[in-house]
Design a protein around this motif. Structure first.
Motif, PDB file in Angstrom:
ATOM      1  N   UNK A 143       0.909  -1.354   0.058  1.00 14.99           N
ATOM      2  CA  UNK A 143      -0.053  -0.091  -0.156  1.00 14.99           C
ATOM      3  C   UNK A 143       0.819   1.174   0.190  1.00 14.99           C
ATOM      4  N   UNK A 144       0.413   2.358  -0.713  1.00 14.91           N
ATOM      5  CA  UNK A 144       1.151   3.671  -0.709  1.00 14.91           C
ATOM      6  C   UNK A 144       0.528   4.716  -0.369  1.00 14.91           C
ATOM      7  N   UNK A 145      -0.812   4.586  -0.112  1.00 13.66           N
ATOM      8  CA  UNK A 145      -1.812   5.818   0.366  1.00 13.66           C
ATOM      9  C   UNK A 145      -2.201   5.302   1.760  1.00 13.66           C
ATOM     10  N   UNK A 146      -1.952   6.047   2.728  1.00 12.49           N
ATOM     11  CA  UNK A 146      -2.358   5.740   4.044  1.00 12.49           C
ATOM     12  C   UNK A 146      -3.245   6.858   4.490  1.00 12.49           C
ATOM     13  N   UNK A 147      -4.367   6.584   5.478  1.00  7.29           N
ATOM     14  CA  UNK A 147      -5.379   7.772   5.738  1.00  7.29           C
ATOM     15  C   UNK A 147      -5.293   7.427   7.382  1.00  7.29           C
ATOM     16  N   UNK A 148      -4.908   8.526   8.075  1.00  9.14           N
ATOM     17  CA  UNK A 148      -5.014   8.625   9.654  1.00  9.14           C
ATOM     18  C   UNK A 148      -6.091   9.590  10.170  1.00  9.14           C
ATOM     19  N   UNK A 149      -6.995   9.000  10.921  1.00  8.94           N
ATOM     20  CA  UNK A 149      -7.792   9.853  11.658  1.00  8.94           C
ATOM     21  C   UNK A 149      -7.435  10.066  12.764  1.00  8.94           C
TER      22      UNK A 149
END
Length: 676
Positions: free
Chosen positions: A88-94
């Motif tokens: 994976x190359x796109x990470x999303x952090x909330x």
């Protein structure tokens, strides 16, 4: 078969807490309009949906973690974006943070892709403004909610959602169009703010009232448990919206984030090794709401300490101020006494003596309706709690055959609490030159004789105190954890204490991850029964401490090892309760799916475990301190730096051979030699 309204399950939800607010969501961070998910503020759900998507798709959750008090981070992957290939190359952090006035959340998109990544980040939000009572009952709340854009209101309560300047809003959805360059991040944010002038509780303005000890131990689980416990306890601090601002601990998330007599008192008592300030706040706020009249509907009586306090429009079944607790008044007396011993200033104690005298008045006048010398309870309204001890579910008081006992009920531990409270009250009356101490010492002596005559029963593994006496004064002969609360009260002889300790340490009671609430040999035993076979963290910790004080280190160690293993399984955030299955059944405890987490007295169990291991026991008014750690240090070497005795910071070290040393004691206190 018609559908039943069932209480929503909690065990697989992630909580973020900073009282009076809490957020419960999926492990992904998503807040969906199902069950108990949402953000609650002072017993109202002020956010019922906050669903994040990228390009209309949900990210794949991979991790979540607390990042401090009232803050949680959630990490997910947008696998359809970025470079092709397995990595994976796109990470999303909330990153979600509760603040005194609401909630702040930052959404960060990070890319390690070779080319820029463009996406639309969207957040769909809603607020149903449901009171907590119908949510807990699994019902739909009929609230007339007015909505204007991203503002929702009902009566004087209003909730507003705003977003960072680059957002667009359409109906109930906030969106951001973002482009992320290679090896960079882009962050967007949104906020929720609550205006609620009718809120009963608020966040305290000051910092946490207790010390935060530095713990080093051979068993690293103790270190981790204490650290997580103190974070959870800090998140549960509350003050009433009116009054002088005394701080207390809300009982637990999500259902009990308000003032509870029994829970708040026990939690404060368990935290005394870290200072007396939270005890002082709890004592004061409960004294301010002490009963003054006889009221059948609320259970109030002069001098009685209440069970719980709610805002009137959020609790359908019970009165807003409800006194249906047979033990809160006794626990209030003993907390005042123990806080005095730990160094609560004499002037503060003296200011609470009138409330003490009123509480003793309740014990002497209203606690024993039929005059048999025991404290009993019955709900005469049909709307209150059928059982009014700490095991307050309707089916918790059972005979060994499984038959449910009929009220009025005289609980075993309550008689021990009464004995202890009478002696504690007598000591305080004497110390502050008030009359009446002899009466309460005589009361305790007579209670011990009555108890020995009426409560002891014979079972398949020996004699033990019954769980209760029923309406007909028959001993309710189930073997339960309740009898562990008698230890250390003085009600039992040394021989009787040893009998109880042996039974509690036997596999039928201790074969799970802590102390079972009921023996496996009783007909009603069920590992996932709320009070008839499960394990409660606070119950186990209280009994560990009382076993340690009574010199039964082996029994205490058996239970402590189970509780530490449970803590490890729950990432060191002990829930309210968990299953009472055998330890070798699955190798880890089975969650009780509706357990509160965090919960005040469950979190305080970590501090009690540390205290039992080190054994620091001061008597500041007498000018003495003793140190009686668990014999032979069965949990290994442990050091706690930063216990509080009065105003002093005290360090205790227990070596691997069980020898103890203390430093930091003020000159006014004398260290007593260890007993052999």
């Amino acid at each position: 078969m018609p559908d039943r309204n069932l209480q929503p399950l909690l065990h697989d939800l992630i909580s973020t807490v900073r009282a009076p607010a809490s957020v419960l969501c999926e492990p992904s961070g998503q807040i969906r309009a199902v069950g108990v998910q949402g953000m609650f503020h002072a017993d109202v759900r002020v956010l019922s949906r906050a669903e994040l998507s990228l390009d209309g798709r949900s990210v794949v959750p991979v991790a979540n973690s607390p990042i401090g008090v009232g803050a949680t981070a959630f990490v997910g992957l947008a696998r359809w974006l970025g470079d092709p290939g397995p990595d994976p190359t796109v990470r999303v952090t909330r990153t979600r943070r509760l603040v005194p006035e609401g909630l702040d959340e930052t959404i960060t998109v990070t890319s390690t892709a070779a080319e820029p990544v463009s996406t639309v980040v969207s957040l769909a939000v809603d607020a149903d403004l449901a009171p907590i009572s119908p949510v807990k009952a699994g019902k739909t709340a009929a609230v007339d909610v007015r909505r204007s854009g991203l503002t929702w209101s009902a009566g004087d309560l209003s909730v507003a959602v705003t977003a960072s300047a680059d957002a667009t809003v359409h109906d109930d959805t906030v969106s951001w169009a973002v482009t992320v360059a290679p090896h960079t991040s882009v962050a967007v944010s949104w906020q929720l703010r609550v205006t609620d002038p009718a809120a009963l509780v608020r966040a305290p303005a000051a910092k946490a009232e207790w010390s935060r000890p530095t713990v080093t131990a051979d068993d690293r689980r103790i270190e981790r448990l204490v650290a997580r416990s103190l974070d959870d306890l800090e998140s549960l601090r509350l003050s009433l919206s009116t009054g002088p601002g005394d701080t207390f601990l809300g009982a637990g998330v999500p259902w009990y984030l308000t003032l509870f007599g029994r829970d708040s008192l026990w939690a404060a008592r368990m935290l005394l090794p870290l200072g007396t300030e939270i005890a002082e706040g709890t004592l004061r706020v409960l004294a301010a709401h002490q009963g003054t009249a006889v009221d059948r509907d609320t259970g109030e009586a002069p001098g009685k300490i209440l069970h719980e306090l709610r805002r009137a429009d959020t609790h359908a079944s019970l009165p807003a101020a409800y006194f249906g607790s047979v033990d809160s008044t006794l626990l209030w007396i003993s907390l005042l006494h123990d806080a005095w011993r730990w160094g609560l200033p004499a002037a503060t104690v003296e200011s609470l003596i009138p409330a003490l005298e009123a509480a003793l008045g309740w014990l002497g006048t209203y606690s024993d309706a039929d005059g048999d010398g025991f404290l009993e309870y019955i709900d005469e309204t049909g709307r209150g709690l059928a059982n009014q001890g700490w095991k307050d579910s309707g089916d918790s008081i059972r005979f060994r055959t499984g038959q449910i006992a009929t009220a009025p009920i005289a609980l075993v531990e309550v008689q021990g609490y009464a004995y202890e409270a009478a002696l504690h009250g007598a000591a305080l009356l004497d110390a502050f030159d008030r009359p009446g101490a002899a009466r309460w010492r005589d009361y305790a002596e007579a209670m011990a004789a009555r108890f020995r005559d009426k409560f002891w029963v014979d079972g398949p593994t020996g004699s033990y105190p019954a769980l209760a006496l029923d309406r007909d004064k028959r001993p309710v002969d189930a073997l339960t954890s309740n009898i562990g609360h008698l230890l250390g009260t003085g009600l039992l002889t040394a021989k009787e204490t040893a009998q109880v300790a042996d039974l509690l340490a036997a596999p039928a009671m201790s074969g799970g991850f802590g102390l079972r609430t009921m023996s496996t040999q009783d007909a009603a035993f069920s590992p996932l029964s709320y009070h008839c076979g499960s394990v409660w963290a606070h119950d186990t910790a209280i009994v560990i401490d009382r076993l340690a004080r009574s010199g039964h280190a082996a029994a205490a160690t058996t239970l402590a090892d189970g509780l530490l293993a449970a803590a490890e399984s729950f990432d060191y955030q002990l829930p309210e309760l968990f299953g009472g299955d055998d330890r070798d059944a699955l190798g880890r405890p089975v969650p009780y799916p509706a357990a509160c987490r965090p919960q005040a007295w469950a979190a305080a169990a970590g501090v009690t475990l540390l205290h039992a291991a080190t054994g620091l026991r001061p008597d500041v008014p007498a000018g003495t301190v003793s140190v009686t750690p668990l014999a032979d240090a069965p949990l290994g070497a442990v050091t706690a730096r930063g216990f509080r005795v009065g105003d002093a910071s005290v360090d205790v070290t227990v070596a691997a051979d069980g020898t103890a040393s203390v430093s930091g004691l003020p000159a006014t206190l004398r260290l007593e030699p260890a007993a052999h």
